[in-house]
Design an enzyme around this catalytic site. Structure first.
Site, mmCIF file in Angstrom:
data_model
loop_
_atom_site.group_PDB
_atom_site.id
_atom_site.type_symbol
_atom_site.label_atom_id
_atom_site.label_comp_id
_atom_site.label_asym_id
_atom_site.label_seq_id
_atom_site.Cartn_x
_atom_site.Cartn_y
_atom_site.Cartn_z
ATOM 1 N N GLN A 165 0.834 -1.195 0.000
ATOM 2 C CA GLN A 165 0.000 0.000 0.000
ATOM 3 C C GLN A 165 0.873 1.250 0.000
ATOM 4 O O GLN A 165 1.827 1.346 0.770
ATOM 5 C CB GLN A 165 -0.915 0.003 1.226
ATOM 6 C CG GLN A 165 -1.965 -1.099 1.220
ATOM 7 C CD GLN A 165 -3.062 -0.856 0.204
ATOM 8 O OE1 GLN A 165 -3.242 0.267 -0.292
ATOM 9 N NE2 GLN A 165 -3.792 -1.907 -0.136
ATOM 10 N N TYR A 169 -5.218 -12.748 -3.156
ATOM 11 C CA TYR A 169 -4.403 -11.640 -3.676
ATOM 12 C C TYR A 169 -3.580 -11.084 -2.506
ATOM 13 O O TYR A 169 -3.560 -9.883 -2.241
ATOM 14 C CB TYR A 169 -5.268 -10.537 -4.293
ATOM 15 C CG TYR A 169 -6.272 -11.022 -5.314
ATOM 16 C CD1 TYR A 169 -5.915 -11.196 -6.643
ATOM 17 C CD2 TYR A 169 -7.581 -11.302 -4.940
ATOM 18 C CE1 TYR A 169 -6.840 -11.629 -7.587
ATOM 19 C CE2 TYR A 169 -8.513 -11.745 -5.864
ATOM 20 C CZ TYR A 169 -8.136 -11.910 -7.188
ATOM 21 O OH TYR A 169 -9.053 -12.348 -8.108
ATOM 22 N N GLU A 178 -1.373 -15.896 -3.625
ATOM 23 C CA GLU A 178 -0.813 -14.796 -4.410
ATOM 24 C C GLU A 178 -0.360 -15.332 -5.758
ATOM 25 O O GLU A 178 0.253 -16.392 -5.838
ATOM 26 C CB GLU A 178 0.356 -14.156 -3.668
ATOM 27 C CG GLU A 178 1.191 -13.173 -4.484
ATOM 28 C CD GLU A 178 0.390 -12.035 -5.082
ATOM 29 O OE1 GLU A 178 0.660 -11.674 -6.241
ATOM 30 O OE2 GLU A 178 -0.515 -11.501 -4.395
ATOM 31 N N ASP A 227 -8.237 -8.711 -1.795
ATOM 32 C CA ASP A 227 -7.735 -7.368 -2.084
ATOM 33 C C ASP A 227 -7.146 -7.409 -3.491
ATOM 34 O O ASP A 227 -5.929 -7.403 -3.681
ATOM 35 C CB ASP A 227 -6.677 -6.973 -1.050
ATOM 36 C CG ASP A 227 -6.143 -5.552 -1.262
ATOM 37 O OD1 ASP A 227 -6.719 -4.820 -2.090
ATOM 38 O OD2 ASP A 227 -5.146 -5.194 -0.610
ATOM 39 N N CYS A 232 -9.521 -0.820 -4.548
ATOM 40 C CA CYS A 232 -8.972 0.508 -4.846
ATOM 41 C C CYS A 232 -9.653 1.130 -6.056
ATOM 42 O O CYS A 232 -9.197 2.156 -6.557
ATOM 43 C CB CYS A 232 -7.464 0.419 -5.088
ATOM 44 S SG CYS A 232 -7.008 -0.636 -6.478
#
Length: 462
Positions: free
Chosen positions: A291, A324, A348, A391, A418
């Site tokens: 982030q 993720y 991932e 995410d 996002c």
């Protein structure tokens, strides 16, 4: 009214249509993507650097005769909104940039708007996406309708200096620069006000970067060693890259990287940075995801765990998955919550980032790290999940992944996003599968840009 007089930078081909001309526009509502909506001669124009309610003169930047809509940048404000302020960064100020004959850099497209109005506009965008794409008749009652400020204690309410990561291009002359919006044009820069002091202190704009196409910088908020990544242009030799690395201030590590493969080659120091968040340490190699707002990890982890714990979906002995997962930001916190009697599946897709997750989580026996596509791993490792956390990247999860998540039959899903458009689209898929939105918060983790972050809680319908 449209001026037919081309400026010095206007394309002189018939294919450009009206590109380069100017038009007076009455600015309508904000739209997703950093634009406002206006109309000119019956055609929709997406205009940047405006505020709803203003009257402006705008330069048409993409206005082909056959296009369904046009794009434009404001070059003069004829009737200003009370929420308009002087832009904090000259290269990103559309009025200044076009007065010098070139477009503004991207990345600070809301810098001419007060922070309070920025958040109001972002809330309007999220509300519109929820009704248009997710299928709500009105804004859902589980959301307050506001976008929450983050980091004001650290930045004094300016919305500046929050980025711990920054991406730059390189001009043909070898100087640090940034692209204009939707353009190959690169504008030289000598500061990045949204970036942390640690990034600006490297003064990379003083370097001769010939032989490099792109520069990525990571400067962890904990003050640990920054990392400068150089993406070489085709044909650039290692000797040239090492010469550039020698000019980078000694406090930073330097590495070369291939944007297509993610491969990282050491030039000086480490190929990774050490991040700290929510009581854990994380190694993040190369371009691995983290982030970018210094306060984002704690903010998002707090929102997710609050949602899951309130519904008793996260507790000692729970079975959860972090999808993720990146380098394991959420995974480590989930592992703490479920304890030794629970289990966490951390998924991932990027091989390098997955290797980081294995290093970061090696001491947590209750964590299984799996590298691969989310839907494939969930099919291969079926469990009775109490909760799933996802995410995804800006494109969202998508219909196939949502279908697999629903098929996994968890008791709850926490969704961190996002991008309000991809989130609302995916939320529509969940709702059509019988799931309901039971919690939603929105955060202003990207001040002076149009971006925002949302955290949602989804549960199966009755």
């Amino acid at each position: 009214m449209t001026s037919r007089t081309p400026t010095a930078t206007q394309p002189q081909t018939g294919e450009a249509g009206h590109t380069g001309e100017e038009a007076v526009l009455d600015v309508g509502p904000v739209a997703h993507g950093g634009h406002c909506v206006a109309r000119h001669e019956g055609r929709v124009v997406f205009v940047r650097h405006a505020i709803p309610g203003e009257k402006v003169r705008a330069r048409l930047t993409d206005a082909g005769d056959g296009a369904k809509f046009w794009r434009a940048d404001v070059v003069e404000v004829l009737e200003a909104s009370p929420d308009r302020v002087e832009h904090f960064w000259r290269p990103a100020d559309s009025l200044r940039a076009w007065s010098h004959g070139h477009p503004p850099v991207g990345g600070a497209e809301f810098g001419h708007i007060t922070l309070a109005r920025q958040r109001s506009l972002k809330a309007d965008v999220l509300a519109e996406q929820l009704t248009r794409l997710a299928g709500f008749e009105q804004v859902p009652s589980v959301w307050t309708g506001g976008v929450e400020a983050v980091g004001e204690t650290g930045d004094g309410g300016t919305g500046l200096g929050w980025r711990t990561r920054a991406s730059f291009s390189v001009t043909p002359a070898g100087r640090l620069g940034m692209h204009a919006h939707r353009s190959d044009h690169i504008i030289p820069v000598r500061e990045m006000p949204l970036a942390s002091e640690a990034i600006n202190a490297l003064r990379l704009w003083d370097l001769d970067l010939q032989g490099v196409e792109r520069v990525e910088v990571a400067a962890p908020a904990n003050g640990s060693r920054p990392l400068v990544l150089l993406a070489p242009a085709p044909g650039t030799k290692e000797k040239r890259l090492r010469a550039i690395a020698a000019d980078v201030p000694a406090e930073a590590s330097v590495a070369a990287f291939d944007p297509l493969t993610g491969q990282v080659t050491q030039l000086r120091g480490r190929t990774w940075v050490q991040e700290s968040a929510v009581g854990h340490e994380y190694r993040v190699t190369g371009e691995g995801f983290w982030q970018i707002h210094r306060d984002a990890p704690g903010t998002l982890v707090g929102a997710v765990t609050e949602f899951l714990e309130q519904g008793d979906f996260l507790h000692p002995g729970a079975v959860v998955a972090d999808l993720y997962a990146g380098a394991g930001l959420f995974t480590a916190v989930l592992a703490d919550a479920v304890g030794e009697t629970g289990s966490v599946l951390s998924v991932e897709g990027a091989p390098g980032t997955s290797r980081d997750a294995r290093k970061n989580l090696h001491s947590a026996a209750q964590v299984e790290v799996a590298q691969g596509r989310v839907e494939r791993v969930l099919r291969q490792k079926p469990r009775n999940f109490d909760a799933l956390l996802l995410d995804p990247p800006r494109a969202g999860a998508g219909k196939a992944v949502v279908g697999q998540l629903v098929e996994s039959q968890p008791r709850a899903i926490a969704y961190v996003s996002c991008d309000p458009a991809s989130f609302a689209r995916d939320l529509g898929y969940f709702r059509r599968s019988g799931w309901q939105l039971t919690g939603l918060r929105a955060f202003d983790l990207y001040p002076h840009t149009h971006h925002l972050e949302t955290v949602a809680l989804l549960t199966p319908g009755p």
